[in-house]
Design a protein around this motif. Structure first.
Motif, short mmCIF file in Angstrom:
data_model
loop_
_atom_site.label_atom_id
_atom_site.label_comp_id
_atom_site.label_asym_id
_atom_site.label_seq_id
_atom_site.Cartn_x
_atom_site.Cartn_y
_atom_site.Cartn_z
N TRP A 99 0.81 -1.22 0.00
CA TRP A 99 0.00 0.00 0.00
C TRP A 99 0.84 1.27 0.00
N ALA A 103 0.52 3.96 -2.94
CA ALA A 103 0.00 5.28 -2.58
C ALA A 103 0.90 6.40 -3.08
N LEU A 106 0.63 6.24 -7.32
CA LEU A 106 -0.63 6.56 -7.97
C LEU A 106 -0.81 8.04 -8.31
N LEU A 194 -3.69 1.27 -14.50
CA LEU A 194 -3.57 2.70 -14.27
C LEU A 194 -3.56 3.49 -15.58
N LEU A 217 -7.24 -2.63 -9.38
CA LEU A 217 -6.92 -1.64 -8.34
C LEU A 217 -6.42 -0.35 -8.98
N SER A 220 -9.30 1.46 -10.74
CA SER A 220 -10.27 2.05 -9.80
C SER A 220 -9.70 3.29 -9.11
N LEU A 221 -8.48 3.19 -8.60
CA LEU A 221 -7.88 4.31 -7.89
C LEU A 221 -7.62 5.49 -8.82
N THR A 222 -7.22 5.20 -10.05
CA THR A 222 -7.00 6.28 -11.03
C THR A 222 -8.30 7.00 -11.32
N ILE A 224 -10.95 7.27 -9.30
CA ILE A 224 -11.33 8.07 -8.13
C ILE A 224 -10.47 9.32 -8.03
N PHE A 225 -9.16 9.15 -8.16
CA PHE A 225 -8.24 10.28 -8.04
C PHE A 225 -8.54 11.34 -9.11
#
Length: 241
Positions: A99, A103, A106, A194, A217, A220-222, A224-225
């Protein structure tokens, strides 16, 4: 000629024709992809898109009419993206182990994914509409469409940028992994998700379940960010009133 026009009008009165045409193009594209021995530079979705574009041009169906009928498929993009949470859950212990580097990586990578295309387009003299349409090109389609509408871009142009980005990401990540001698499927998958959103994630699942989970992952995180920060940054630089 009038008979053909009347038949086409009759077929497009319901979304079944557009949905059936899309599914037929995808199935045929997948078959050709298998026959061509699954080349990384020519994914099934690109073959399907080319077949679909050719079919629309051949029968003379306007894209706006097709898009209206295919809205039902667009609605399914959201649930399909949410369903990727299952492999994330299955790989949760491995994700927790990484993580901290994830973190850190990303925000930098997601920012670069948006900035380099905008920089090139701006240097080439692109209009504000074009810039707004390609800003979210590395984000999965359900989120990217919402972002583009906020920025005042064109959805059709965005979808083209999404397709090109996803297709180019696959060989670029493969070459980079080979050049840097990266053997870890977690890193390869995260980079594919990403940068290449759903298309890259599909390729990651072909590599391994672990790569697919980390691609999910990254995607999804890209999303949201980018959804949280891109509209704000866009307004701060004065491109949107």
């Amino acid at each position: 000629m009038s008979d053909n026009s009347s038949l086409l009008t009759l077929l497009t009165t319901t979304p079944l024709f557009a949905v059936g045409l899309t599914l037929a193009a995808y199935l045929l594209g997948s078959l050709l992809f298998q026959r061509l021995k699954r080349p990384s530079w020519l994914p099934a979705i690109l073959i399907a898109a080319l077949l679909l574009a050719g079919a629309l041009a051949l029968i003379g169906l306007p894209y706006a009419t097709y898009q209206q009928g295919a809205t039902w498929l667009t609605v399914l993009l959201g649930p399909a993206t949410v369903a990727l949470g299952m492999p994330l859950y299955q790989q949760l212990p491995r994700i927790v182990e990484l993580w901290r580097p994830l973190a850190i990586c990303l925000p930098i990578a997601a920012t670069l994914a948006a900035c380099y295309s905008l920089g090139i387009a701006w240097l080439l003299g692109s209009s504000d509409n074009v810039l707004a349409s390609i800003a979210a090109k590395s984000v999965t389609a359900p989120i990217a469409i919402g972002i583009t509408e906020q920025l005042g871009g064109t959805t059709a142009l965005l979808l083209g940028a999404l397709l090109v980005t996803g297709v180019i990401t696959i060989p670029c990540v493969s070459l980079a992994a080979r050049w840097l001698d990266i053997q870890d499927d977690r890193l390869t998958g995260f980079a594919l998700g990403l940068n290449g959103h759903a298309i890259g994630t599909v390729r990651a699942f072909e590599i391994s379940p672990t790569a697919g989970a980390f691609a999910s992952l990254g995607m999804s995180l890209t999303g949201i960010f980018t959804a949280l920060l891109l509209p704000l940054a866009w307004r701060l630089i004065g491109l949107v009133n």
